[in-house]
Each structure stands twice: as structure tokens, then as C-alpha cells.
Design a protein around this motif. Sequence first.
Motif, PDB file in Angstrom:
ATOM      1  N   SER A 124      -5.135  -2.278  -5.282  1.00  0.00           N
ATOM      2  CA  SER A 124      -4.820  -1.527  -4.059  1.00  0.00           C
ATOM      3  C   SER A 124      -6.038  -1.478  -3.140  1.00  0.00           C
ATOM      4  O   SER A 124      -5.906  -1.574  -1.919  1.00  0.00           O
ATOM      5  CB  SER A 124      -4.331  -0.119  -4.386  1.00  0.00           C
ATOM      6  OG  SER A 124      -5.345   0.635  -5.008  1.00  0.00           O
ATOM      7  N   ASP A 184       2.420   1.734  -3.383  1.00  0.00           N
ATOM      8  CA  ASP A 184       1.379   1.996  -4.385  1.00  0.00           C
ATOM      9  C   ASP A 184       1.796   1.494  -5.770  1.00  0.00           C
ATOM     10  O   ASP A 184       1.670   2.181  -6.771  1.00  0.00           O
ATOM     11  CB  ASP A 184       1.052   3.489  -4.425  1.00  0.00           C
ATOM     12  CG  ASP A 184      -0.249   3.768  -5.160  1.00  0.00           C
ATOM     13  OD1 ASP A 184      -1.120   2.881  -5.182  1.00  0.00           O
ATOM     14  OD2 ASP A 184      -0.387   4.868  -5.722  1.00  0.00           O
ATOM     15  N   TYR A 239       0.706  -1.008  -8.033  1.00  0.00           N
ATOM     16  CA  TYR A 239      -0.338  -1.940  -8.452  1.00  0.00           C
ATOM     17  C   TYR A 239      -0.615  -1.748  -9.933  1.00  0.00           C
ATOM     18  O   TYR A 239      -0.476  -0.655 -10.463  1.00  0.00           O
ATOM     19  CB  TYR A 239      -1.630  -1.683  -7.668  1.00  0.00           C
ATOM     20  CG  TYR A 239      -1.514  -1.949  -6.191  1.00  0.00           C
ATOM     21  CD1 TYR A 239      -1.634  -3.227  -5.692  1.00  0.00           C
ATOM     22  CD2 TYR A 239      -1.297  -0.905  -5.302  1.00  0.00           C
ATOM     23  CE1 TYR A 239      -1.534  -3.471  -4.329  1.00  0.00           C
ATOM     24  CE2 TYR A 239      -1.198  -1.138  -3.940  1.00  0.00           C
ATOM     25  CZ  TYR A 239      -1.318  -2.429  -3.459  1.00  0.00           C
ATOM     26  OH  TYR A 239      -1.227  -2.663  -2.123  1.00  0.00           O
ATOM     27  N   LEU A 274      -2.621   4.271   7.223  1.00  0.00           N
ATOM     28  CA  LEU A 274      -2.972   3.858   5.863  1.00  0.00           C
ATOM     29  C   LEU A 274      -4.478   3.685   5.681  1.00  0.00           C
ATOM     30  O   LEU A 274      -4.975   3.728   4.562  1.00  0.00           O
ATOM     31  CB  LEU A 274      -2.283   2.541   5.506  1.00  0.00           C
ATOM     32  CG  LEU A 274      -0.763   2.609   5.349  1.00  0.00           C
ATOM     33  CD1 LEU A 274      -0.188   1.209   5.238  1.00  0.00           C
ATOM     34  CD2 LEU A 274      -0.404   3.432   4.135  1.00  0.00           C
ATOM     35  N   LEU A 281       0.828  -1.214   0.000  1.00  0.00           N
ATOM     36  CA  LEU A 281       0.000   0.000   0.000  1.00  0.00           C
ATOM     37  C   LEU A 281       0.859   1.259   0.000  1.00  0.00           C
ATOM     38  O   LEU A 281       0.562   2.223  -0.694  1.00  0.00           O
ATOM     39  CB  LEU A 281      -0.946   0.007   1.202  1.00  0.00           C
ATOM     40  CG  LEU A 281      -2.165  -0.896   1.084  1.00  0.00           C
ATOM     41  CD1 LEU A 281      -2.854  -1.027   2.432  1.00  0.00           C
ATOM     42  CD2 LEU A 281      -3.133  -0.356   0.050  1.00  0.00           C
ATOM     43  N   ASP A 286      -6.216  -4.684  -1.141  1.00  0.00           N
ATOM     44  CA  ASP A 286      -5.298  -4.672   0.010  1.00  0.00           C
ATOM     45  C   ASP A 286      -5.807  -3.752   1.110  1.00  0.00           C
ATOM     46  O   ASP A 286      -5.690  -4.058   2.293  1.00  0.00           O
ATOM     47  CB  ASP A 286      -3.899  -4.239  -0.420  1.00  0.00           C
ATOM     48  CG  ASP A 286      -3.037  -5.402  -0.877  1.00  0.00           C
ATOM     49  OD1 ASP A 286      -3.460  -6.569  -0.721  1.00  0.00           O
ATOM     50  OD2 ASP A 286      -1.934  -5.135  -1.391  1.00  0.00           O
ATOM     51  N   TRP A 287      -6.377  -2.612   0.725  1.00  0.00           N
ATOM     52  CA  TRP A 287      -6.899  -1.681   1.727  1.00  0.00           C
ATOM     53  C   TRP A 287      -8.033  -2.330   2.518  1.00  0.00           C
ATOM     54  O   TRP A 287      -8.087  -2.228   3.740  1.00  0.00           O
ATOM     55  CB  TRP A 287      -7.377  -0.399   1.049  1.00  0.00           C
ATOM     56  CG  TRP A 287      -7.818   0.643   2.026  1.00  0.00           C
ATOM     57  CD1 TRP A 287      -7.026   1.540   2.674  1.00  0.00           C
ATOM     58  CD2 TRP A 287      -9.152   0.878   2.490  1.00  0.00           C
ATOM     59  NE1 TRP A 287      -7.786   2.338   3.505  1.00  0.00           N
ATOM     60  CE2 TRP A 287      -9.097   1.944   3.415  1.00  0.00           C
ATOM     61  CE3 TRP A 287     -10.374   0.298   2.225  1.00  0.00           C
ATOM     62  CZ2 TRP A 287     -10.225   2.427   4.063  1.00  0.00           C
ATOM     63  CZ3 TRP A 287     -11.501   0.781   2.870  1.00  0.00           C
ATOM     64  CH2 TRP A 287     -11.421   1.835   3.780  1.00  0.00           C
TER      65      TRP A 287
END
Length: 70
Positions: free
Chosen positions: A37, A29, A31, A61, A26, A40-41
Motif C-alpha cells: 500500500s 486497502d 494488500y 488519499l 488504496l 501505491d501511495w
Amino acid sequence: MTTLTYTDKDFATMTIEDVAEIATRLENDDYKTPFESLQDWHKLRAIAFHREDLIEPYFYLLDIEAYDES
């Protein structure tokens, strides 16, 4: 679209290294698509609800702000 599904067992076996790997992706960044992304978040956010101790160094994050609903 892929749906992420985790069980309590998944969260129980997660390690600091697993979370650090997600957080590093993340932060970098790097991706191919924005959806990667976002995945993952959402994963990091789910970990925060079940194992807050693991995401504490990466809480920034998540960009979660306290708010007053009154």
C-alpha cells in the motif's frame, strides 16, 4: 526493497484509468503487506507532483495538509 523509478515519459503516458486503478486499490486497502500500500501511495504522490490534473479526484488519499514554515 524495490525502488520505484519513473521518467517524465512515464508520467506523460499515464491515463485517468491508470490513476483510478491505483486509487481504487488504496481505497479498498486490500494488500498482502503494508509495504504494497505504501508503494501505491508513493506512486500516487509522484503522479501528483507531475500530473496534478490526474489525481485531483483522489487528492484526499494523499492526506497532504498545507502548513506554514514561518
